[in-house]
Design an enzyme around this catalytic site. Structure first.
Site, short mmCIF file in Angstrom:
data_model
loop_
_atom_site.label_atom_id
_atom_site.label_comp_id
_atom_site.label_asym_id
_atom_site.label_seq_id
_atom_site.Cartn_x
_atom_site.Cartn_y
_atom_site.Cartn_z
N ASN A 9 37.74 5.00 -36.63
CA ASN A 9 39.07 5.33 -36.59
C ASN A 9 39.55 6.37 -37.83
OD1 ASN A 9 42.03 5.72 -36.21
ND2 ASN A 9 42.25 3.38 -36.22
N ARG A 93 38.25 6.09 -32.09
CA ARG A 93 39.47 6.13 -31.41
C ARG A 93 40.13 7.70 -31.49
NH1 ARG A 93 44.17 2.45 -33.97
NH2 ARG A 93 45.80 2.84 -32.50
N HIS A 181 49.30 3.53 -28.69
CA HIS A 181 48.82 2.24 -28.67
C HIS A 181 48.18 1.72 -27.56
CE1 HIS A 181 52.33 1.78 -31.79
NE2 HIS A 181 51.14 1.72 -32.50
N ARG A 240 58.95 5.97 -39.47
CA ARG A 240 59.36 6.87 -38.46
C ARG A 240 60.74 6.53 -37.77
NH1 ARG A 240 53.91 6.53 -35.05
NH2 ARG A 240 53.00 5.81 -36.79
N ILE A 328 54.02 -6.97 -37.32
CA ILE A 328 55.07 -7.46 -37.32
C ILE A 328 55.18 -8.60 -36.00
CG2 ILE A 328 57.73 -7.19 -37.06
CD1 ILE A 328 57.29 -4.68 -38.28
N ASN A 331 53.18 -11.81 -36.76
CA ASN A 331 53.45 -12.62 -38.07
C ASN A 331 55.09 -12.94 -38.06
OD1 ASN A 331 50.72 -12.63 -38.95
ND2 ASN A 331 50.89 -10.40 -39.01
N GLU A 378 42.13 -3.53 -31.44
CA GLU A 378 41.90 -2.38 -30.86
C GLU A 378 40.26 -2.00 -31.19
OE1 GLU A 378 45.03 -1.81 -33.24
OE2 GLU A 378 46.11 -0.10 -31.89
P1 ADP Z 1 49.45 -0.52 -38.36
O1 ADP Z 1 50.52 -0.02 -37.37
O2 ADP Z 1 49.27 0.12 -39.31
O3 ADP Z 1 48.32 -1.02 -37.54
P2 ADP Z 1 50.08 -3.43 -38.65
O4 ADP Z 1 50.19 -3.61 -36.95
O5 ADP Z 1 48.81 -3.91 -39.26
O6 ADP Z 1 50.13 -1.99 -38.75
O7 ADP Z 1 51.36 -3.97 -39.14
C1 ADP Z 1 51.83 -3.90 -40.41
C2 ADP Z 1 52.93 -4.35 -40.75
O8 ADP Z 1 53.11 -5.67 -40.35
C3 ADP Z 1 53.30 -4.42 -42.15
O9 ADP Z 1 54.06 -3.24 -42.61
C4 ADP Z 1 54.33 -5.41 -42.20
O10 ADP Z 1 55.72 -5.02 -42.34
C5 ADP Z 1 53.99 -6.29 -41.08
N1 ADP Z 1 53.65 -7.86 -41.33
C6 ADP Z 1 52.42 -8.36 -41.63
N2 ADP Z 1 52.72 -9.68 -41.76
C7 ADP Z 1 53.85 -9.85 -41.68
C8 ADP Z 1 54.47 -11.19 -41.93
N3 ADP Z 1 53.93 -12.38 -42.38
N4 ADP Z 1 55.92 -10.98 -42.08
C9 ADP Z 1 56.55 -9.83 -41.48
N5 ADP Z 1 55.92 -8.67 -41.33
C10 ADP Z 1 54.62 -8.65 -41.50
#
Ligand code: ADP
Length: 399
Positions: A9, A93, A181, A240, A328, A331, A378
């Site tokens: 990717n 990707r 996505h 964004r 997000i 988690n 992914e």
């Molecule tokens: P990408 O779009 O770059 O693949 P991810 O899906 O890995 O991003 O998401 C990254 C975001 O997830 C981080 O910027 C962070 O804001 C959020 N994140 C990760 N763990 C937590 C958590 N425990 N609580 C809140 N937000 C989280």
């Protein structure tokens, strides 16, 4: 010895990679995942093998000047660390499959040319994705290269959710609501099909990460996405802006005399959670910040999700399931709660205790809409497509 697949990717300053073994099961087995970040700035190599993390700065003779160099480092590390792995195909990707590619495909010189033609549709991503394919071809001549498109899953959406209210010539030349996505949505749909097939009848998936979007799915097929022509539309994101009145862009151009590059920088890099809060693009930082602007940025993020949820449920005629995923979505208990409280009108009864425990189902037993929290993958989706398209193992079912 089973065949192995590398997934790649390639972004503007990074290459993410993973190595999988195709062992004939429904999903290939991931052996390692990693990335080189900061190409052209201060590059770092990182990989996870088993429970261990390898991380080092790339300096001196190792310093990658470009994506070709970075890919050589990745391939060198893979062949040193896994000397017996027989690489049978590479899966990529690719952000844009344009209006025509609705499924993963073998990349040859002709299809590469067509994909280059889609670069104006995704100027920040597509050229890097294609440079990754070219570099992989040089590194592995004759090995099948498979392109997996982030737009492909959305090609089933009906015309009304695919078009803008513009004269038809723009639709014909490719000004459409593509949605992105797609590999994540497809992975979630496959998982849901295994786990709870009835839930795939009417589903809304919330992919909330650095980039964030939502997708309405009916009978396993995409119907509508919050992202549109570009990955700027819909929800506010890490950096964004999300949905914006086009009148704002006219104002920026006409009254503020801002040019395309400056506006692009504002909308892609200086807006969203980071721009609104002035604190960070990372939701964890915002959740722990006391600053009023950080709270407002979160409130706006949540408000847009709730509004889109109502809209997408109208598209599917109600929902049997919602799925939270992405960094997000998977988690943040806080954000999930903010999105789901007070949604009884839509048949969603939130189970706060299950959410706090980090359960996979966070709706109450009597909730008409089941709410899942599932990790997306992914890379696994790319690897599974690559095995099928390169015909390395018996065909596997897709959602
Ligand atoms: P990408 O779009 O770059 O693949 P991810 O899906 O890995 O991003 O998401 C990254 C975001 O997830 C981080 O910027 C962070 O804001 C959020 N994140 C990760 N763990 C937590 C958590 N425990 N609580 C809140 N937000 C989280």
């Amino acid at each position: 010895m089973s065949d192995h697949i590398i997934t790649l990717n390639a972004g503007s300053s990074s290459i993410k990679f993973a190595l999988f073994a195709a062992e004939g099961g429904e999903w290939p087995r991931m052996i390692t995942i990693g990335q080189i970040e900061g190409i052209g700035v201060s590059p770092e190599f990182e990989a996870k093998v088993g429970g261990n993390k390898v991380k080092r700065a790339l300096t001196g003779a190792e310093l990658p000047k470009n994506h070709d160099d970075a890919l050589k480092i990745i391939i060198g590390w893979l062949s040193e660390t896994f000397p017996d792995a027989k690489i049978a195909a590479i899966g990529h990707r690719v952000v844009h499959g344009g209006p025509i590619y609705s499924a993963p495909m073998l990349i040859d010189a002709a299809s590469l040319k067509v994909l280059e033609g889609f670069s104006p549709l995704a100027p920040l991503h597509q050229p890097h994705n294609l440079a990754g394919i070219a570099a992989a071809e040089r590194a592995f001549p004759g090995i099948p290269q498979v392109g997996c498109f982030d737009t492909a899953f959305h090609r089933t959406q009906p015309f009304v959710n695919d078009t803008f209210g513009l004269p038809p010539q723009y639709y014909e030349e490719g000004v459409r609501r593509y949605g992105f996505h797609g590999l994540s949505y497809e992975y979630i749909a496959s998982r849901l099909k295994d786990r709870d097939p009835a839930a795939l009848r009417r589903t809304v998936v919330l992919h909330l990460g650095n980039g964030a979007s939502m997708c309405a799915i009916r009978d396993g097929k995409a119907q509508s996405s919050t992202m549109g022509f570009s990955p700027l539309d819909g929800l506010s994101m890490g950096t964004r802006c999300g949905q914006i009145d086009p009148g704002v862009l006219l104002y920026l151009m006409q009254s503020k005399k801002m040019g395309a590059a400056e506006i692009s920088d504002l909308l892609y890099k200086k807006s969203g959670l980071k721009g609104m809060s002035g604190v960070s693009s990372d939701m964890r930082d915002l959740e722990s910040s006391e600053k009023p602007a950080a709270k407002q940025a979160i409130e706006y993020f949540v408000a847009r999700i709730r509004r889109e949820l109502g809209g997408l449920m109208a598209v599917t005629g109600g929902a049997d399931a919602l799925v939270f995923t992405g960094g997000i979505g998977s988690n943040s208990k806080f954000i999930r709660e903010q999105v789901l409280v007070g949604m009884e009108w839509a048949g969603i009864v939130f189970d706060a205790a299950a959410n706090q425990k980090g359960a996979e189902v966070i709706s109450a037993a009597g909730s008409a809409v089941k709410v899942y929290v599932l990790q997306t993958d992914e890379e696994a989706m790319i690897a599974r497509h690559t095995i099928r398209v390169a015909k390395l193992a018996p065909a596997v079912a897709t959602a």
